[in-house]
Design a protein around this motif. Structure first.
Motif, PDB file in Angstrom:
ATOM      1  N   PRO A 797      46.773  41.737  41.319  1.00 18.81           N
ATOM      2  CA  PRO A 797      46.942  40.606  40.403  1.00 18.81           C
ATOM      3  C   PRO A 797      47.241  39.352  41.183  1.00 18.81           C
ATOM      4  O   PRO A 797      47.946  39.381  42.182  1.00 18.81           O
ATOM      5  CB  PRO A 797      48.131  41.046  39.533  1.00 18.81           C
ATOM      6  CG  PRO A 797      48.857  42.040  40.359  1.00 18.81           C
ATOM      7  CD  PRO A 797      47.825  42.730  41.199  1.00 18.81           C
ATOM      8  N   PRO A 798      46.697  38.196  40.768  1.00 13.91           N
ATOM      9  CA  PRO A 798      46.931  36.958  41.491  1.00 13.91           C
ATOM     10  C   PRO A 798      48.361  36.488  41.349  1.00 13.91           C
ATOM     11  O   PRO A 798      49.031  36.770  40.359  1.00 13.91           O
ATOM     12  CB  PRO A 798      45.954  35.972  40.837  1.00 13.91           C
ATOM     13  CG  PRO A 798      45.716  36.549  39.475  1.00 13.91           C
ATOM     14  CD  PRO A 798      45.821  38.036  39.614  1.00 13.91           C
ATOM     15  N   ALA A 799      48.818  35.799  42.360  1.00 10.91           N
ATOM     16  CA  ALA A 799      50.175  35.277  42.339  1.00 10.91           C
ATOM     17  C   ALA A 799      50.269  34.125  41.351  1.00 10.91           C
ATOM     18  O   ALA A 799      49.340  33.340  41.175  1.00 10.91           O
ATOM     19  CB  ALA A 799      50.568  34.820  43.737  1.00 10.91           C
ATOM     20  N   GLY A 800      51.431  34.015  40.726  1.00 10.71           N
ATOM     21  CA  GLY A 800      51.686  32.881  39.855  1.00 10.71           C
ATOM     22  C   GLY A 800      51.038  32.960  38.503  1.00 10.71           C
ATOM     23  O   GLY A 800      50.785  31.933  37.880  1.00 10.71           O
ATOM     24  N   LEU A 801      50.754  34.156  37.998  1.00  9.17           N
ATOM     25  CA  LEU A 801      50.170  34.257  36.664  1.00  9.17           C
ATOM     26  C   LEU A 801      51.196  33.843  35.621  1.00  9.17           C
ATOM     27  O   LEU A 801      52.398  33.984  35.809  1.00  9.17           O
ATOM     28  CB  LEU A 801      49.709  35.690  36.413  1.00  9.17           C
ATOM     29  CG  LEU A 801      48.525  36.171  37.254  1.00  9.17           C
ATOM     30  CD1 LEU A 801      48.157  37.580  36.849  1.00  9.17           C
ATOM     31  CD2 LEU A 801      47.340  35.259  37.090  1.00  9.17           C
ATOM     32  N   GLY A 802      50.670  33.402  34.468  1.00 11.66           N
ATOM     33  CA  GLY A 802      51.564  32.975  33.409  1.00 11.66           C
ATOM     34  C   GLY A 802      52.066  31.560  33.568  1.00 11.66           C
ATOM     35  O   GLY A 802      52.942  31.118  32.824  1.00 11.66           O
ATOM     36  N   GLN A 820      39.882  37.648  42.781  1.00 11.45           N
ATOM     37  CA  GLN A 820      40.926  38.330  42.034  1.00 11.45           C
ATOM     38  C   GLN A 820      40.502  38.473  40.584  1.00 11.45           C
ATOM     39  O   GLN A 820      39.532  37.860  40.131  1.00 11.45           O
ATOM     40  CB  GLN A 820      42.257  37.552  42.126  1.00 11.45           C
ATOM     41  CG  GLN A 820      42.803  37.445  43.543  1.00 11.45           C
ATOM     42  CD  GLN A 820      43.969  36.487  43.620  1.00 11.45           C
ATOM     43  OE1 GLN A 820      44.139  35.649  42.735  1.00 11.45           O
ATOM     44  NE2 GLN A 820      44.769  36.600  44.659  1.00 11.45           N
ATOM     45  N   VAL A 821      41.263  39.286  39.866  1.00 14.12           N
ATOM     46  CA  VAL A 821      41.093  39.410  38.435  1.00 14.12           C
ATOM     47  C   VAL A 821      42.240  38.627  37.789  1.00 14.12           C
ATOM     48  O   VAL A 821      43.415  38.942  38.017  1.00 14.12           O
ATOM     49  CB  VAL A 821      41.112  40.878  37.988  1.00 14.12           C
ATOM     50  CG1 VAL A 821      41.014  40.962  36.471  1.00 14.12           C
ATOM     51  CG2 VAL A 821      39.953  41.626  38.626  1.00 14.12           C
ATOM     52  N   LEU A 843      43.492  34.661  28.530  1.00 10.91           N
ATOM     53  CA  LEU A 843      42.314  34.548  29.416  1.00 10.91           C
ATOM     54  C   LEU A 843      42.249  35.773  30.308  1.00 10.91           C
ATOM     55  O   LEU A 843      43.262  36.195  30.880  1.00 10.91           O
ATOM     56  CB  LEU A 843      42.406  33.287  30.286  1.00 10.91           C
ATOM     57  CG  LEU A 843      41.404  33.202  31.456  1.00 10.91           C
ATOM     58  CD1 LEU A 843      39.990  33.001  30.913  1.00 10.91           C
ATOM     59  CD2 LEU A 843      41.777  32.073  32.404  1.00 10.91           C
ATOM     60  N   VAL A 844      41.040  36.362  30.414  1.00 12.20           N
ATOM     61  CA  VAL A 844      40.751  37.419  31.390  1.00 12.20           C
ATOM     62  C   VAL A 844      39.467  37.018  32.096  1.00 12.20           C
ATOM     63  O   VAL A 844      38.432  36.813  31.456  1.00 12.20           O
ATOM     64  CB  VAL A 844      40.584  38.803  30.723  1.00 12.20           C
ATOM     65  CG1 VAL A 844      40.169  39.834  31.764  1.00 12.20           C
ATOM     66  CG2 VAL A 844      41.862  39.221  30.030  1.00 12.20           C
ATOM     67  N   PRO A 895      30.903  40.392  37.537  1.00  8.41           N
ATOM     68  CA  PRO A 895      31.517  39.278  38.263  1.00  8.41           C
ATOM     69  C   PRO A 895      31.243  37.957  37.551  1.00  8.41           C
ATOM     70  O   PRO A 895      30.131  37.698  37.077  1.00  8.41           O
ATOM     71  CB  PRO A 895      30.862  39.354  39.631  1.00  8.41           C
ATOM     72  CG  PRO A 895      30.387  40.752  39.768  1.00  8.41           C
ATOM     73  CD  PRO A 895      30.017  41.190  38.391  1.00  8.41           C
ATOM     74  N   GLY A 896      32.269  37.110  37.507  1.00  4.24           N
ATOM     75  CA  GLY A 896      32.140  35.819  36.862  1.00  4.24           C
ATOM     76  C   GLY A 896      32.341  35.848  35.366  1.00  4.24           C
ATOM     77  O   GLY A 896      32.371  34.789  34.725  1.00  4.24           O
ATOM     78  N   GLU A 897      32.457  37.032  34.764  1.00  2.00           N
ATOM     79  CA  GLU A 897      32.647  37.125  33.310  1.00  2.00           C
ATOM     80  C   GLU A 897      34.014  36.558  32.932  1.00  2.00           C
ATOM     81  O   GLU A 897      35.013  36.743  33.638  1.00  2.00           O
ATOM     82  CB  GLU A 897      32.531  38.571  32.864  1.00  2.00           C
ATOM     83  CG  GLU A 897      32.452  38.751  31.356  1.00  2.00           C
ATOM     84  CD  GLU A 897      31.098  38.337  30.815  1.00  2.00           C
ATOM     85  OE1 GLU A 897      30.973  37.171  30.410  1.00  2.00           O
ATOM     86  OE2 GLU A 897      30.168  39.159  30.841  1.00  2.00           O
TER      87      GLU A 897
END
Length: 938
Positions: A797-802, A820-821, A843-844, A895-897
């Protein structure tokens, strides 16, 4: 001693040397008793006149008259006086005419099984030419006579029979194989060519040693063209024919010799070898027969051909003058490799006879409908016809190859093993050409598409012919990247849906297909949690976990897993595993409620996460939050909850396969722990697997673990006598995959005679091509994570979500969050009054370079936030929320969705902070990707 002897006698140095050598030779010659003239002590002569004699005794020998003492007058003893005095057979009188030469006594230790001999015999040497080791035989009645290896050996010549063209030179090797299994070096050999033989002896081998032959000429000689003699070699050597290539060199072993024979005319040479020192008449002779023919031959060289064509193979037999030899048979046989046959008969063996040009030709091809790239191996036997009263003979047996060039087609269908009813799922088709030529005019189409399956869309778009869909993809280059077709389908009928796709090229007569199965299921569990929402430190909190079976069939082996935050005290394992009482079955429409009690011990938001599982259905998960505030006292007012059924704990994980198990087995390590204060007796561990796995190995019978037995329905039952407080019993089970299933699992349940119980379900991917690698099921700090583990390169998971900005569902993601997702959630308002509504944007986005499969997205809300019939849910894909606030499973998320939307929530009557969470799981992500936000209710 000898210097004293010279001083007494004055013997010249030369005489003394001769005498010394004679005495030493006699001493070490092996004679037990030998009488010699007695030495003259006066020094006037060397020996006393006859009959004065003395007897020489080797160490350990016994004299005839003195009990081990040899009388030698007037010579001082060689041992000290104390040594002599200890021997009663020795006189110590000064004038006694006796001195001694005594061997020290030899102490012999009795041999026992614990005492090993100091000398180990060497291993038996390999026999000559893999012949049995020759046992020495007495050839005369004298029992004391022994033959040397050369005398008892056997002459071996090679080859024993050979066919050679006239004018060539044939080398015949010979050696005497001794009774010890080795060739005997430096032994004489004689070679003879019979009077009626064709040809003559050209060269004979002997002592081939340059330095030695400078002093002593080689002991080999060719007397005439029919007789020669020589000796077996002293060392290994390579016999070169003087050509630039080393292919025709001959290696001679130690103890081998050779002759070369040639003939200028056809006929037969009878070469006889004799080992004159070998005494066995039936072993000292050997013979080689050489058939000389006026012909040379060459087998076909390896060729390349195109599949579908006929290719000639030609063997040439010619005379020394260059003209062809007529009438020689040549036999061709397919012995391996790519399929092939000889035309026109279609057999794997063909025979041709040389024509006037000396050529014997056959035609080879690949069978119809078996055109494929590869190499065919063909054995070629050149046969000399009957000549000189001799029968037919194979003069050459060689191997040639035919390499076929051809296109090929393969198709691979990749799709989900299970899909929910009335929910889209995607199949990915990969078409490749593993051949070495382009496959032309390739077509892909559906085959036997069931009416229960609905076609939705595809990329690229196909041509529809009723219920048949066809893609024309043109030429497929060899060994290029796969050509991909993605087909989206759905089905409303529960059960197994069989899907087949075929790829064909009518131009190249190629056709193959790929089939797969997808199990159409519906979400079976409705899982909710009711909690008080708020509590103070020391309060006893009760969570009501409600499960309902909304499937159209009963559910078996239903179990719960409850994980809770450290701020909640529950004196038992974490997570806590529960299994339904009795058979573990829930009937259609049945609802169950499980209370979970804990004591609040830390302030802030505390959560429990509940997972429910059953055989053959998708597990469900939800969580509940409670806000804990300070109390007037710091000491809990209520003691911790003690659950008598939680003393027994199961921990299971996949581990690398031990060396004692088969390499194709996936291994599960199971640990049973007694967390209580009293022993747990008579525990039974039941291991039950899904249909994709079968038990293949059981734990060792050590410690408290008894014998594991296998029931008729494939369950393992392992009895354990006792588990003491704090003790952990570890076992390893091996399971073999019956079919590929990444979601295969093992259900574990342990019960004791006293009522202790523990339940655990472990995911163990099933593969048929070997053991699967254990997934990484831990977070960086070592804590277990929920969800389906990912592959060897999990997405993180990317850092700083939310941290996105609110505002009507619009997000501006940070530019650094690449590869990342992204999973994010953000409310429009973070402060609500009771009954007030707010929109929450989510958002996803897949920012990686690979698609995600089987994506599951859940919204986890507390009881203080309400999503009912009056609240809306919108998104850019038109998905609707299922009960439990879960989106339909997304089979493929390329990818890119980007999936984004809004849901509307209302604030309940309980005030305080409420945490809303979004969770994402997929086959490629490690654990659960999550983001959360807090809404304060006033």
């Amino acid at each position: 001693m000898f210097s004293h002897f010279r001083w007494r006698t004055g013997i010249p140095r030369t005489t003394r040397f001769v005498l010394m050598v004679a005495l030493l030779a006699i001493w070490f010659g092996g004679c037990a008793r030998l009488r010699l003239p007695r030495i003259d002590p006066s020094g006037n002569s060397i020996f006393l006149p006859a009959p004065n004699t003395t007897q020489l005794i080797q160490p350990g020998g016994v004299g005839p008259t003195t009990g081990g003492v040899v009388p030698v007058p007037n010579i001082s003893p060689i041992f000290p006086d104390n040594s002599v005095a200890q021997n009663p057979g020795i006189s110590t009188t000064p004038n006694a005419p006796v001195a001694t030469l005594i061997a020290p006594p030899i102490e012999r230790t009795p041999r026992s099984s614990s005492v090993q001999p100091a000398f180990q015999p060497p291993p038996v040497p390999p026999p000559c030419y893999a012949q049995p080791v020759v046992t020495r035989k007495r050839l005369t009645p004298d029992p004391n006579r022994r033959l040397s290896p050369g005398e008892a050996g056997q002459l071996i010549m090679t080859p024993s029979k050979i066919v050679a063209p006239v004018g060539s030179e044939v080398v015949v090797l010979a050696g005497i194989c001794g009774s010890d299994g080795y060739f005997i070096k430096n032994q004489p050999l004689e070679w003879r060519l019979s009077n009626d033989s064709a040809g003559e002896i050209i060269e004979v081998g002997g002592m081939q040693h340059r330095a030695f032959n400078r002093l002593v000429p080689p002991t080999s000689r060719k007397v005439d063209g029919q007789f020669a003699y020589g000796r077996t070699g002293m060392k290994r050597m390579t016999l070169s024919r003087g050509t630039p290539t080393c292919d025709d060199d001959i290696d001679l072993r130690e103890g081998q010799s050779y002759i070369s024979v040639s003939s200028a005319s056809p006929g037969v040479s009878y070469v006889t070898g004799v080992a004159p020192k070998a005494e066995g008449w039936d072993r000292r002779r050997a013979q080689t027969t050489i058939h000389w023919v006026d012909a040379t031959w060459s087998i076909p060289v390896p060729v390349s051909a195109t599949a579908g064509t006929v290719t000639p193979l030609t063997t040439v037999v010619s005379r020394t003058d260059g003209n062809g030899v007529v009438g020689w048979p040549v036999r061709y046989t397919v012995v391996g490799g790519a399929p092939a046959e000889f035309a026109p008969a279609g057999s794997t063996t063909a025979e041709a006879t040389t024509d006037a040009n000396g050529q014997a030709t056959v035609q080879i091809r690949q069978p119809i409908n078996q055109f494929e790239p590869g190499t065919t191996q063909v054995r070629v036997d050149v046969i000399r016809p009957a000549l000189f009263g001799q029968p037919e003979m194979v003069v050459e047996s060689g191997l040639t190859t035919v390499t076929w060039s051809a296109p090929a087609l393969t198709i691979r269908a990749i799709g989900p093993r299970t899909a929910e009813a009335d929910t889209p799922f995607t199949y990915r088709l990969e078409i490749t050409n593993p051949g070495d030529q382009a496959a032309r005019n390739v077509i892909v189409r559906t085959k036997d598409l069931s009416s229960d399956i609905n076609y939705l869309s595809a990329t690229p778009k196909p041509t529809a012919y009723g219920n048949l869909y066809q893609w024309e993809i043109g030429d497929v280059a060899p060994n290029a990247a796969p050509q991909v077709i993605e087909v989206q389908l759905d089905s409303q009928r529960l059960g197994t849906a069989g899907l087949c796709f075929e790829v064909l090229s009518e131009t190249d007569q190629l056709q193959t297909e790929a089939c797969a199965e997808t199990e159409i299921v519906e979400p079976c569990f409705e899982l909710t949690i009711d909690s008080p929402g708020t509590a103070r430190i020391g309060d006893r909190v009760t969570f009501l976990i409600k499960i309902r079976n909304r499937c159209n069939q009963p559910l078996e082996n239903v179990g719960l897993s409850i994980a809770y935050d450290p701020g909640l005290s529950h004196n038992g394992p974490n997570p806590l595993s529960r299994r339904l009482d009795g058979s573990g079955m829930m009937n259609v429409g049945e609802s169950l409620t499980f209370p979970f009690e804990a004591v609040a011990q830390a302030t802030g938001q505390q959560a429990i996460v509940v997972d429910v599982t059953a055989d053959g259905v998708r597990p469900e998960r939800t969580q509940s939050l409670i806000n804990v505030t300070e109390n007037s006292t710091s000491i809990p007012t209520t003691p911790p909850i003690r659950d008598q059924q939680e003393s027994l704990r199961i921990d299971a994980r996949q581990i690398p396969t031990p060396a004692s198990f088969n390499a194709n087995i996936s291994t599960l390590e199971v640990r049973l722990t007694n967390q209580g204060t009293t022993p747990i007796d008579d525990v039974t561990l039941n291991s039950r697997v899904t249909s994709a796995l079968t038990p293949a190995a059981i734990p060792n019978e050590v410690g408290p673990v008894g014998s594991t037995r296998l029931s008729n329905d494939g369950q393992l039952f392992t009895p354990i006598q006792r588990i003491n407080p704090g003790q952990t019993v570890t076992m390893q089970f091996g399971f073999e995959g019956q079919q590929n299933d990444p979601n295969a699992s093992v259900q574990l349940s342990a019960t004791s005679i006293g009522g202790d119980q523990a339940v655990e379900t472990v995911r163990l991917p099933a593969t048929t091509g070997g053991a699967s690698n254990p997934p990484n099921t831990s977070t960086p700090n070592g804590d277990p994570v929920f969800g389906i583990p990912g592959d060897d390169q999990p997405l993180v998971p990317p850092a700083g979500l939310g941290q996105g900005q609110p505002g009507g569902g619009q997000f501006n993601p940070a530019p650094g969050a690449q590869n990342q997702v992204v999973v994010r959630i953000q409310p429009l308002n973070t402060e609500l009054r009771s009954g007030q509504k707010t929109k929450v944007a989510f958002l996803v986005e897949n920012r990686t370079d690979r698609p995600l499969s089987n994506v599951e997205i859940d919204f986890i809300k507390p009881n203080t936030l309400i999503f009912g019939d009056n609240e809306r849910f919108t998104n850019n894909f038109g998905y609707t929320l299922a009960p439990g606030m879960r989106l339909p499973r997304i089979p493929n998320f390329p990818p890119g969705e980007r999936l984004e939307g809004e849901l509307e929530l209302a604030a309940g009557t309980i005030t305080g902070p409420a945490t809303l969470e979004i969770q994402l799981r997929s086959d490629q992500t490690q654990g659960v990707l999550t983001d959360q936000t807090t809404i304060n209710i006033r």
